[in-house]
Design an enzyme around this catalytic site. Structure first.
Site, PDB file in Angstrom:
ATOM      1  N   LYS A  29       2.437 -13.994  82.938  1.00 36.22           N
ATOM      2  CA  LYS A  29       1.390 -14.180  82.104  1.00 36.22           C
ATOM      3  C   LYS A  29       1.439 -13.560  80.916  1.00 36.22           C
ATOM      4  CE  LYS A  29      -2.183 -11.653  85.407  1.00 36.22           C
ATOM      5  NZ  LYS A  29      -2.896 -11.095  86.010  1.00 36.22           N
ATOM      6  N   ASP A  38      -9.002 -11.802  84.020  1.00 35.47           N
ATOM      7  CA  ASP A  38      -9.188 -10.367  84.409  1.00 35.47           C
ATOM      8  C   ASP A  38     -10.167  -9.706  83.955  1.00 35.47           C
ATOM      9  OD1 ASP A  38      -6.699 -11.390  86.062  1.00 35.47           O
ATOM     10  OD2 ASP A  38      -5.376 -10.833  85.284  1.00 35.47           O
TER      11      ASP A  38
END
Ligand code: NAP
Length: 506
Positions: free
Chosen positions: A297, A334
């Site tokens: 990420k 997210d």
């Protein structure tokens, strides 16, 4: 063409009854089945199975008999002569095709093969379970010289680049236009295995039961989840990259969305150990976008051409869109997931929220809350990490020892404590839960120990499933530009989680 149904189920069992059951299960999904006679425990069991098959051969099916010897990576311990005898019996029992590996065929006079197996159609195969030769086209040419009806090359791949080379075999044709079956093997090659038919492979193999080669996709997944036989060159390819990736629910979620909206797209799990290897495969595999999970990420940021400002501030990207010319653009959904999961339950503006943990997910939560006007408190076992995160979003650090005396509108668990298989653990004790709402980012199990403790105290709870669904449907919308079919996607994920939970209880 070998068969109309290009997904070939692989039936492989130690006893005749088990094999018969696998054949029956396979035929409910596809009419092309490879029978791995070498998996049967011995000559008697092979005879028993073939006798049963001869009595009731499935009428519409295309059956391929394989009795691979140990020298070629199979389980058959007998001689080549015995192998040929079994294959001949299989042809008499209803198999139209047989697969004969180069290790055996190279030692057999062609006349003998003609006499024994002349009535069947032959797949000439070569398997490379460890190292494979650089020039696979030469291998295909060597196999072609045996004048078979089809050629199969299966090669272990330790990179996506190598998987693409194997797939390219399927695109090319031999001079005699013999169909080619290309099988990239290994866990890294799983997406290529699914894409093989799209590239022109004559078959894609998938086991009914036990896996018979590394990195296989089960029959149900190949047919139902990835719809490998419906993929065309114009089918858009998406995926999730991570390591490990085997347990990701993203393929279930995203493919359910594509199916519900009849979009020509497929979503695949990419086990990525080497980010550069994956990035080099984006163009040749025609990847239009991908999700990013641990451990990539943060690392992916260095490879992007541009990035959404919020993702850049969070310092993590979980969604990439591939734009014209292969340019990569990153987002963080997210963040959106937190807002959608939590914002529906409590008014965030003016609320006071405690984040427990200060890792990657905690950062997305902290930015989402701060951006919506909540006052952010951070508690983590490493004071330095807690302080850095609190400072980044203008929040405060709350010591663990103060939790029993403080009150929050929401407490959010952003640690993995309580995640399956350690589901009996809770990151916080009941006395530390002084709040209106507990949000646990964990979604395996759906109801965590922390949520149970909260519910006992009359506190409202939100499961990590809500965030998972919200961040995933936001990705789907970014890639397709359409509204996500939320209900279909939710149903698919809940069904998968229920199935998993049942397996755990067993
Ligand atoms: P991460 O970057 O590794 O961060 C984990 C955090 O938890 C760190 O602050 C770590 O502290 C802390 N921690 C770990 N074990 C602990 C323990 N025994 N006691 C106290 N603190 C502990 O992981 P992440 O990506 O943030 O993920 C955290 C959780 O969120 C995972 O369970 C993940 O599955 C979940 N998640 C869910 C979603 C969703 O969509 N629902 C999305 C993302 C993440 P140290 O730094 O001291 O190790």
């Amino acid at each position: 063409m070998i068969a109309k149904d290009k997904i070939c189920a692989v039936a492989a069992a130690a006893d005749a009854l088990g094999m018969w059951k696998q054949l029956a299960r396979a035929l409910r999904v596809t009419q092309t089945v490879e029978l791995r006679l070498d998996w049967l425990s011995g000559d008697e069991e092979i005879d028993r199975f073939l006798a049963r098959l001869a009595k009731r051969p499935p009428r519409r099916a295309t059956l391929i008999a394989t009795c691979r010897r140990r020298e070629a990576g199979g389980k058959f311990r007998g001689t080549i002569a015995r192998q040929l005898v079994h294959l001949a019996a299989a042809l008499r029992s209803g198999c139209a095709w047989y697969d004969l590996e180069i290790e055996s065929s190279s030692l057999c006079p062609p006349e003998l093969l003609d006499v024994l197996l002349g009535e069947g159609r032959r797949i000439a195969s070569a398997h490379f379970f460890q190292r494979s030769p650089k020039n696979l086209r030469r291998v295909a040419a060597d196999l072609g010289r045996e004048n078979p009806d089809a050629i199969k090359i299966a090669a272990q791949c330790d990179s996506l680049a190598r998987s693409i080379e194997v797939l390219r075999l399927a695109r090319g044709r031999t001079a005699s236009r013999t169909p080619i079956v290309a099988v990239p093997m290994g866990d890294v090659a799983l997406p290529a295995r699914v894409l093989a038919l799209r590239e022109g492979s004559a078959l894609a193999y998938a086991p009914v039961g036990n896996s018979t080669a590394p990195g296989q996709v089960t029959l149900d997944e190949m047919k139902g989840l990835y719809r490998a036989d419906q993929l065309r060159r114009k089918t858009r390819v998406y995926g999730v990259i991570g390591n490990p990736i085997g347990h990701s629910l993203s393929p279930v979620l995203q493919n359910a969305g594509f199916q519900a909206r009849h979009i020509a797209a497929v979503f695949l799990p990419f086990l990525v150990r080497d980010l550069r290897d994956f990035l080099r495969s984006v163009e040749p595999l025609g990847i239009a976008g991908f999700s990013v999970t641990l451990p990539h990420k943060q690392a992916i940021l260095r490879h992007l051409d541009d990035c959404d400002p919020m993702a850049a501030a969070i310092g993590a990207v979980n969604t990439v869109v591939v734009r014209g010319g292969g340019k990569l653009y990153g987002y963080n959904t997210d963040y959106v997931g937190v807002l959608r999961a939590l914002g529906r339950r409590i008014p965030l503006r003016g609320s006071r929220a405690l984040i427990f943990g200060a890792g990657g997910a905690a950062r997305a939560v902290a930015y989402a809350l701060a951006e919506s006007g909540a006052s952010v408190c951070v508690c983590a076992r490493r004071a330095k990490a807690a302080k850095a995160l609190a400072r980044a979003v203008g929040g405060e650090v709350v010591e663990r020892s103060r939790l029993q005396r403080e009150f929050f509108d929401a407490i959010i668990n952003a640690t993995p404590v309580g995640m399956h298989p350690a589901a009996d653990r809770s990151p916080l004790s009941a006395r530390e839960l002084n709040c209106r709402l507990v949000f646990d980012l964990i979604y395996r199990p759906r109801v965590t120990k922390l949520m149970q403790l909260a519910a006992l105290r009359g506190i409202e709870t939100v499961s990590g499933v809500e965030m998972f669904l919200a961040q995933g449907t936001a990705q789907w919308e970014i890639w397709t530009g359409e509204r996500a079919p939320l209900e279909a996607m939710r149903r698919a994920v809940l069904r998968a989680l229920t199935r998993e939970e049942k397996m755990v209880r067993r």
